[in-house]
Design a protein around this motif. Structure first.
Motif, mmCIF file in Angstrom:
data_model
loop_
_atom_site.group_PDB
_atom_site.id
_atom_site.type_symbol
_atom_site.label_atom_id
_atom_site.label_comp_id
_atom_site.label_asym_id
_atom_site.label_seq_id
_atom_site.Cartn_x
_atom_site.Cartn_y
_atom_site.Cartn_z
ATOM 1 N N LEU A 1 12.600 4.957 -19.016
ATOM 2 C CA LEU A 1 11.193 4.775 -18.624
ATOM 3 C C LEU A 1 11.069 4.935 -17.108
ATOM 4 O O LEU A 1 11.763 4.253 -16.353
ATOM 5 C CB LEU A 1 10.703 3.389 -19.051
ATOM 6 N N TYR A 2 10.203 5.859 -16.701
ATOM 7 C CA TYR A 2 10.041 6.170 -15.278
ATOM 8 C C TYR A 2 8.586 5.965 -14.902
ATOM 9 O O TYR A 2 7.689 6.201 -15.713
ATOM 10 C CB TYR A 2 10.448 7.625 -14.998
ATOM 11 N N VAL A 3 8.351 5.552 -13.663
ATOM 12 C CA VAL A 3 6.979 5.259 -13.294
ATOM 13 C C VAL A 3 6.617 5.911 -11.961
ATOM 14 O O VAL A 3 7.456 6.068 -11.072
ATOM 15 C CB VAL A 3 6.732 3.725 -13.242
ATOM 16 N N ASN A 4 5.367 6.307 -11.871
ATOM 17 C CA ASN A 4 4.825 6.892 -10.641
ATOM 18 C C ASN A 4 3.444 6.282 -10.492
ATOM 19 O O ASN A 4 2.494 6.689 -11.141
ATOM 20 C CB ASN A 4 4.758 8.411 -10.807
ATOM 21 N N CYS A 5 3.341 5.253 -9.660
ATOM 22 C CA CYS A 5 2.089 4.503 -9.613
ATOM 23 C C CYS A 5 1.893 3.885 -8.229
ATOM 24 O O CYS A 5 2.654 4.146 -7.307
ATOM 25 C CB CYS A 5 2.104 3.399 -10.666
ATOM 26 N N GLY A 6 0.877 3.068 -8.116
ATOM 27 C CA GLY A 6 0.645 2.374 -6.853
ATOM 28 C C GLY A 6 0.096 3.283 -5.771
ATOM 29 O O GLY A 6 0.136 2.953 -4.592
ATOM 30 N N ARG B 1 0.822 -1.222 0.000
ATOM 31 C CA ARG B 1 0.000 0.000 0.000
ATOM 32 C C ARG B 1 0.852 1.266 0.000
ATOM 33 O O ARG B 1 0.389 2.331 0.370
ATOM 34 C CB ARG B 1 -0.969 0.053 1.197
ATOM 35 N N SER B 2 2.096 1.147 -0.425
ATOM 36 C CA SER B 2 2.905 2.343 -0.637
ATOM 37 C C SER B 2 3.148 2.462 -2.139
ATOM 38 O O SER B 2 3.157 1.463 -2.849
ATOM 39 C CB SER B 2 4.239 2.237 0.113
ATOM 40 N N PRO B 3 3.368 3.689 -2.620
ATOM 41 C CA PRO B 3 3.503 3.899 -4.060
ATOM 42 C C PRO B 3 4.848 3.426 -4.598
ATOM 43 O O PRO B 3 5.754 3.095 -3.840
ATOM 44 C CB PRO B 3 3.402 5.414 -4.179
ATOM 45 N N ILE B 4 4.955 3.398 -5.907
ATOM 46 C CA ILE B 4 6.220 3.120 -6.588
ATOM 47 C C ILE B 4 6.550 4.367 -7.404
ATOM 48 O O ILE B 4 5.777 4.766 -8.275
ATOM 49 C CB ILE B 4 6.086 1.917 -7.528
ATOM 50 N N VAL B 5 7.664 5.015 -7.092
ATOM 51 C CA VAL B 5 8.056 6.229 -7.806
ATOM 52 C C VAL B 5 9.522 6.114 -8.170
ATOM 53 O O VAL B 5 10.363 6.000 -7.288
ATOM 54 C CB VAL B 5 7.862 7.499 -6.940
ATOM 55 N N GLY B 6 9.834 6.123 -9.455
ATOM 56 C CA GLY B 6 11.238 6.123 -9.819
ATOM 57 C C GLY B 6 11.522 5.438 -11.127
ATOM 58 O O GLY B 6 10.678 5.362 -12.013
ATOM 59 N N LYS B 7 12.759 4.902 -11.223
ATOM 60 C CA LYS B 7 13.212 4.282 -12.466
ATOM 61 C C LYS B 7 12.609 2.892 -12.615
ATOM 62 O O LYS B 7 12.150 2.293 -11.644
ATOM 63 C CB LYS B 7 14.743 4.199 -12.456
ATOM 64 N N THR B 8 12.627 2.386 -13.847
ATOM 65 C CA THR B 8 12.183 1.025 -14.115
ATOM 66 C C THR B 8 13.381 0.275 -14.710
ATOM 67 O O THR B 8 14.411 0.891 -15.005
ATOM 68 C CB THR B 8 11.036 1.001 -15.135
ATOM 69 N N PRO B 9 13.258 -1.028 -14.934
ATOM 70 C CA PRO B 9 14.357 -1.758 -15.576
ATOM 71 C C PRO B 9 14.647 -1.268 -17.000
ATOM 72 O O PRO B 9 15.692 -1.595 -17.544
ATOM 73 C CB PRO B 9 13.852 -3.208 -15.603
ATOM 74 N N THR C 1 13.598 12.934 -10.814
ATOM 75 C CA THR C 1 14.115 11.633 -11.250
ATOM 76 C C THR C 1 14.193 11.552 -12.773
ATOM 77 O O THR C 1 15.163 11.033 -13.324
ATOM 78 C CB THR C 1 13.239 10.510 -10.677
ATOM 79 N N ILE C 2 13.190 12.088 -13.450
ATOM 80 C CA ILE C 2 13.211 12.062 -14.919
ATOM 81 C C ILE C 2 14.343 12.949 -15.444
ATOM 82 O O ILE C 2 15.108 12.560 -16.326
ATOM 83 C CB ILE C 2 11.852 12.530 -15.491
ATOM 84 N N ALA C 3 14.475 14.141 -14.856
ATOM 85 C CA ALA C 3 15.472 15.086 -15.352
ATOM 86 C C ALA C 3 16.890 14.564 -15.123
ATOM 87 O O ALA C 3 17.753 14.683 -15.988
ATOM 88 C CB ALA C 3 15.287 16.443 -14.684
ATOM 89 N N ARG C 4 17.145 13.990 -13.944
ATOM 90 C CA ARG C 4 18.525 13.606 -13.607
ATOM 91 C C ARG C 4 18.806 12.118 -13.771
ATOM 92 O O ARG C 4 19.924 11.679 -13.495
ATOM 93 C CB ARG C 4 18.803 13.968 -12.152
ATOM 94 N N ASP C 5 17.780 11.379 -14.106
ATOM 95 C CA ASP C 5 17.919 9.927 -14.218
ATOM 96 C C ASP C 5 18.453 9.306 -12.926
ATOM 97 O O ASP C 5 19.260 8.382 -12.944
ATOM 98 C CB ASP C 5 18.828 9.564 -15.407
ATOM 99 N N GLU C 6 18.013 9.855 -11.803
ATOM 100 C CA GLU C 6 18.405 9.257 -10.524
ATOM 101 C C GLU C 6 17.316 9.531 -9.488
ATOM 102 O O GLU C 6 16.541 10.483 -9.652
ATOM 103 C CB GLU C 6 19.744 9.818 -10.050
ATOM 104 N N PRO C 7 17.229 8.708 -8.448
ATOM 105 C CA PRO C 7 16.173 8.920 -7.455
ATOM 106 C C PRO C 7 16.360 10.229 -6.702
ATOM 107 O O PRO C 7 17.486 10.688 -6.517
ATOM 108 C CB PRO C 7 16.344 7.741 -6.481
ATOM 109 N N HIS C 8 15.262 10.835 -6.298
ATOM 110 C CA HIS C 8 15.292 11.966 -5.371
ATOM 111 C C HIS C 8 15.383 11.360 -3.964
ATOM 112 O O HIS C 8 14.825 10.286 -3.728
ATOM 113 C CB HIS C 8 13.983 12.753 -5.548
ATOM 114 N N PRO C 9 16.087 12.027 -3.032
ATOM 115 C CA PRO C 9 16.201 11.428 -1.688
ATOM 116 C C PRO C 9 14.848 11.047 -1.087
ATOM 117 O O PRO C 9 14.741 10.050 -0.369
ATOM 118 C CB PRO C 9 16.873 12.529 -0.864
ATOM 119 N N ILE C 10 13.797 11.808 -1.418
ATOM 120 C CA ILE C 10 12.488 11.521 -0.815
ATOM 121 C C ILE C 10 11.798 10.344 -1.492
ATOM 122 O O ILE C 10 11.113 9.562 -0.841
ATOM 123 C CB ILE C 10 11.609 12.787 -0.849
ATOM 124 N N ASN C 11 11.987 10.185 -2.821
ATOM 125 C CA ASN C 11 11.301 9.048 -3.467
ATOM 126 C C ASN C 11 12.156 7.780 -3.531
ATOM 127 O O ASN C 11 11.660 6.704 -3.886
ATOM 128 C CB ASN C 11 10.716 9.429 -4.835
#
Ligand code: FAD
Ligand code: ZN
Lengths: 97, 417
Positions: free
Chosen positions: B359-364, B347-355, B383-393
């Motif tokens: 391709l980036y996803v923000n769902c769940g 029940r927590s979201p998925i935000v970030g990179k995919t395999p 995350t999309i701009a830098r191709d890396e996770p944000h500390p919060i996501n």
């Protein structure tokens, strides 16, 4: 409310049933040899199809038995219900919706 | 684009309010963009806005198969709060509440964010223990959340029935005073208008039907009902349809899509001062500024894409509402509807990179992602701009299911609006 045909008891209202998620996900035969990717797939990854879905149901307030169903998730219409252990019906030869 | 202001309203009044222009233009799709976002709900439009405003990506587009906000953004009960149990969640949801606090100013669009307080009722000994644990955890994480006795709860929300002859009497409540509601459509429209002003193309009636990958497997283009669009980066905020969209790139997700319903009453004078939620007996209620009681029900038990749910589900909720607020027993309901929510195992979201590269996803976000709209959009853009996770996501990565780092708000609260 859906009417669901329990293969053991016949058609009954949805409130007698529990939904058991995607069907035909077999527990690994040899769990200790399974890699982490396969565990992830088994435990968490789901098809979640828009269209025909093979899923488990349990007639919890009736015979309490598990069975499987094919349901169209765009209409919620049941195409077939069948007993646990039976293969997913081949719709090309079997049931017409 | 005209800035909204009291002066502008007055000036337009001189010509009978007839001079207003459309709030975003509807251009033809270009052949290529630097990035595209799939899904014109609050999350997708917000991501486009932050990509343009904070990361300088202006040659981008939002592709929406229907109309803006026609998905869950325009169907939800708009409860906003951040008093989740785990520090990772508190980080993400509270980031969002802080952005909500300045959003109307930032977008020059009144999103009607109203911090009227969200009160969550406890009906069993277990509820009391769980909510008190939340109160302590939230305080440790710097998130406001107070424990109220039944009498204090009634003082905060006078319509509440705290008599002990109920099937599930009120034993106390957790109150987040910074929580509240916002105007759902305004969030989508406000982000769309602000993004459009920065040069983002907002493309409605543009359904994505395929994701094209190059020989290395990276994203190369998307197929749409308005033609092929080349792009190296695709962000997906498609809520209930995320499994379908990521399936186009061959990515499987730990998601199941369920119908979730809400309903509104006929409009009445102000009678209800705050938001009240009861997870245990499944009822959520607030009053909109138009005067309607906005009531949220539970999900159906089976997965579906029909955007409608069983009537017995809303009936169950209305029974709970009538017991908690007897004064609403003769209130008439105006409309009910459903949305399709994408639910994860924890029940927590998925935000970030995919395999898949690019391709980036923000769902769940399931039953509770409206509150997270600005925070999710803001960190997704990063995350999309830098191709890396944000500390919060970062903790909300898809890889957490493989690596065993679930953020189990499901176990913490059972319901996660
Ligand atoms: C009845 C109900 C009540 C809720 N109550 C609350 C609440 O009180 N508080 C809370 O925080 N949350 C609540 N939620 C959850 C919340 O609404 C969602 O989590 C949130 O709005 C999701 O926003 P989004 O922008 O990601 O999705 P959406 O607004 O659904 O946007 C996704 C968009 O993607 C589009 N799309 C899908 N497939 C494609 C494609 N192939 N091509 C192009 N476009 C596509 C869809 O048309 C849609 O417009 C509720 C949800 C429902 C249904
Ligand atoms: Zn049976």
């Amino acid at each position: 409310m859906l009417v669901i045909a329990c293969p053991y008891c016949g058609p009954r209202p949805e409130i007698e049933f529990a939904h058991g998620g995607e069907a035909h996900i077999a527990r690994p035969q040899d769990p200790s040899s399974l890699g982490v990717e396969d565990w992830t797939e088994f435990l968490y990854m789901r098809a979640n199809p828009k269209g025909l879905h093979a899923e488990r149901w349990r007639h919890i307030h009736g015979c309490a038995r598990f069975f499987n169903a094919l349901r169209d998730t765009t209409t919620d219409q049941f195409v077939a219900t069948y007993r646990t252990g039976e293969p997913r019906p081949d719709l090309t030869t079997a049931v017409k919706a | 684009m005209t800035r909204f202001s009291a002066f502008e309203l007055f000036r337009q009044g001189l010509t009978g309010q007839s001079g207003w222009k459309p709030q975003w233009c509807s251009p033809e799709p270009k052949a290529a963009y630097d990035a595209v976002i799939i899904g014109g709900g609050g999350h997708g439009l917000g991501a486009a806005y932050y990509l343009a405003s904070q990361h300088g990506l202006r040659n981008i587009a939002v592709l929406e198969k229907g109309w803006l906000g026609g998905g869950n953004t325009g169907r939800n009960t708009t409860i906003i709060r951040s008093n989740y149990l785990f520090p990772e969640s508190a980080g993400l949801y509270d980031h969002s509440v802080k952005l909500w606090e300045g959003l109307s100013q930032e977008l020059n669009y009144n999103v009607m964010f109203s911090q009227r307080g969200v009160m969550m009722l406890a009906h069993t000994v277990h509820d009391v223990q769980v909510f008190q644990r939340h109160v302590h955890a939230n305080r440790a994480a710097g998130v406001d959340n107070d424990w109220l006795t039944p009498e204090e709860a009634k003082a905060y929300c006078p319509p509440l029935n705290i008599s002990d002859n109920m099937r599930y009497p009120v034993l106390g409540a957790a109150l987040q005073r910074r929580g509240g509601t916002a105007r759902h459509d305004a969030v989508a429209w406000g982000y769309a208008r602000a993004a459009d002003r920065l040069g983002v193309d907002i493309l409605e009636n543009c359904e994505v039907t395929g994701i094209v990958r190059n020989a290395q497997g990276a994203v190369e283009a998307v197929e749409t009902t308005r033609g092929r669009i080349k792009t190296p980066k695709v962000g997906v905020s498609a809520a209930g349809h995320t499994s379908v969209v990521l399936g186009m790139a061959g990515v499987r997700l730990p998601l199941e899509s369920f119908p979730l319903q809400a309903l509104v009453s006929e409009p009445v004078k102000p009678v209800f001062p705050c938001v009240v939620m009861s997870n245990t007996i499944h009822a959520y209620i607030s009053q909109s500024d138009k005067g309607e009681l906005v009531i949220g029900a539970g999900t159906d038990i089976y997965t579906s894409y029909t955007q409608r749910g069983g009537l017995h589900i809303s009936q169950h909720t209305l029974e709970a509402i009538c017991e908690l607020f007897p004064q609403f027993r003769r209130m008439r309901m105006l409309r009910n509807w459903g949305g399709i929510v994408d639910v994860t195992p924890d029940r927590s979201p998925i935000v970030g990179k995919t395999p898949v590269q690019g391709l980036y996803v923000n769902c769940g976000w399931g039953t509770g992602g409206f509150k997270a709209t600005p925070g999710a959009a803001h960190t997704l853009a990063w995350t999309i701009a830098r191709d890396e996770p944000h500390p919060i996501n970062a903790p909300f990565t898809l890889a957490r299911f493989r690596d065993g780092f679930l953020i189990d708000e499901a176990a913490a609260a059972a319901v996660a609006h």
